[in-house]
Design an enzyme around this catalytic site. Structure first.
Site, PDB file in Angstrom:
ATOM      1  N   ASP A  84     -28.300  -9.499 -16.387  1.00 58.46           N
ATOM      2  CA  ASP A  84     -27.461  -8.373 -16.008  1.00 58.46           C
ATOM      3  C   ASP A  84     -26.045  -8.851 -15.768  1.00 58.46           C
ATOM      4  O   ASP A  84     -25.827  -9.883 -15.131  1.00 58.46           O
ATOM      5  CB  ASP A  84     -28.005  -7.686 -14.756  1.00 58.46           C
ATOM      6  CG  ASP A  84     -27.490  -6.266 -14.637  1.00 58.46           C
ATOM      7  OD1 ASP A  84     -26.256  -6.078 -14.524  1.00 58.46           O
ATOM      8  OD2 ASP A  84     -28.303  -5.338 -14.671  1.00 58.46           O
ATOM      9  N   ASP A 114     -23.356 -11.917 -19.564  1.00 49.86           N
ATOM     10  CA  ASP A 114     -23.349 -11.041 -20.726  1.00 49.86           C
ATOM     11  C   ASP A 114     -24.541 -11.407 -21.608  1.00 49.86           C
ATOM     12  O   ASP A 114     -24.663 -12.552 -22.058  1.00 49.86           O
ATOM     13  CB  ASP A 114     -22.028 -11.237 -21.476  1.00 49.86           C
ATOM     14  CG  ASP A 114     -21.871 -10.348 -22.690  1.00 49.86           C
ATOM     15  OD1 ASP A 114     -22.864  -9.751 -23.146  1.00 49.86           O
ATOM     16  OD2 ASP A 114     -20.744 -10.255 -23.190  1.00 49.86           O
ATOM     17  N   ALA A 115     -25.425 -10.450 -21.851  1.00 52.52           N
ATOM     18  CA  ALA A 115     -26.620 -10.717 -22.658  1.00 52.52           C
ATOM     19  C   ALA A 115     -26.260 -11.283 -24.026  1.00 52.52           C
ATOM     20  O   ALA A 115     -26.975 -12.136 -24.555  1.00 52.52           O
ATOM     21  CB  ALA A 115     -27.436  -9.436 -22.817  1.00 52.52           C
ATOM     22  N   ASP A 169     -32.128  -2.476 -22.273  1.00 51.65           N
ATOM     23  CA  ASP A 169     -31.726  -1.203 -21.675  1.00 51.65           C
ATOM     24  C   ASP A 169     -30.238  -1.260 -21.384  1.00 51.65           C
ATOM     25  O   ASP A 169     -29.807  -1.389 -20.245  1.00 51.65           O
ATOM     26  CB  ASP A 169     -32.536  -0.944 -20.404  1.00 51.65           C
ATOM     27  CG  ASP A 169     -32.291   0.447 -19.845  1.00 51.65           C
ATOM     28  OD1 ASP A 169     -31.763   1.305 -20.585  1.00 51.65           O
ATOM     29  OD2 ASP A 169     -32.616   0.681 -18.675  1.00 51.65           O
TER      30      ASP A 169
END
Length: 194
Positions: free
Chosen positions: A3, A37-38, A55
């Site tokens: 997240d 940051d994904a 998501d």
């Protein structure tokens, strides 16, 4: 869990209402939270997952559109177990039907089988999701292994039957170098969402 917003994670860990609703899941020793940051964190992971749930916010700006791009999904594939599944939220098939179709098409472009579906989310309305996997999933034979609040065996049997007015296809692949999803997400139908 990856997240970007540590404040949101801290709130979910500590707010009495949220901890009750999430069953104190952040205190579970099986949960690891990575702040970042994904897009940049995924390649650094070594773990392979049976289930990946993406998501992300709706792809309405460049910083988010990259998380729905072919290049991002290619980064995710090494982290997905051979028989694993990837599921992502896919915007509103009513307000942004081409964004919904684009997400499915982009997942297909990296070699995944896709199973789009829609559900009515009380706070959002009709919402799209895409289940995907490397191998075909016999969706008509899926069994519900746990008790849930929404999903029933009957609902699951029909989950992947899209309403007749939702059409897939006729979209371009969303790429890092060409984020077409931004135009699809900016559908004028959103004006009636208020």
């Amino acid at each position: 869990l990856i997240d970007l917003d540590q404040v949101v994670v801290n709130l979910a860990r500590t707010h009495p209402f949220l901890t009750r609703e999430n069953g104190h899941s952040f205190a579970d020793p099986r949960v690891t939270v990575i702040q970042g940051d994904a897009f940049t964190m995924i390649p650094t992971l070594q773990t392979v997952f049976d289930v990946i749930i993406a998501d992300f916010p709706d792809p309405d700006r460049d910083a988010i559109a990259k998380l729905y791009a072919q290049g991002f999904y290619q980064r995710l594939l090494p982290r997905l177990a051979p028989n694993g599944v990837l599921i992502t939220q896919a915007s509103s098939p009513f307000f942004a039907p081409k964004a919904f179709a684009c997400i499915a098409a982009t997942l297909e472009s990296v070699g995944l089988r896709v199973y789009p579906y829609v559900v009515d989310v009380p706070s959002f309305g009709l919402w799209g999701f895409v289940l995907s996997a490397r191998s075909p999933i016999a969706v008509d034979q899926l069994q519900l292994p746990v008790e849930t609040q929404f999903l029933t065996q009957t609902t699951m049997k029909n989950l992947f039957d899209l309403p007749k007015d939702i059409r897939m296809g006729n979209v371009e692949i969303n790429r890092l170098s060409q984020p077409v999803i931004l135009n699809y997400q900016a559908d004028p139908r959103w004006a009636s969402y208020d």
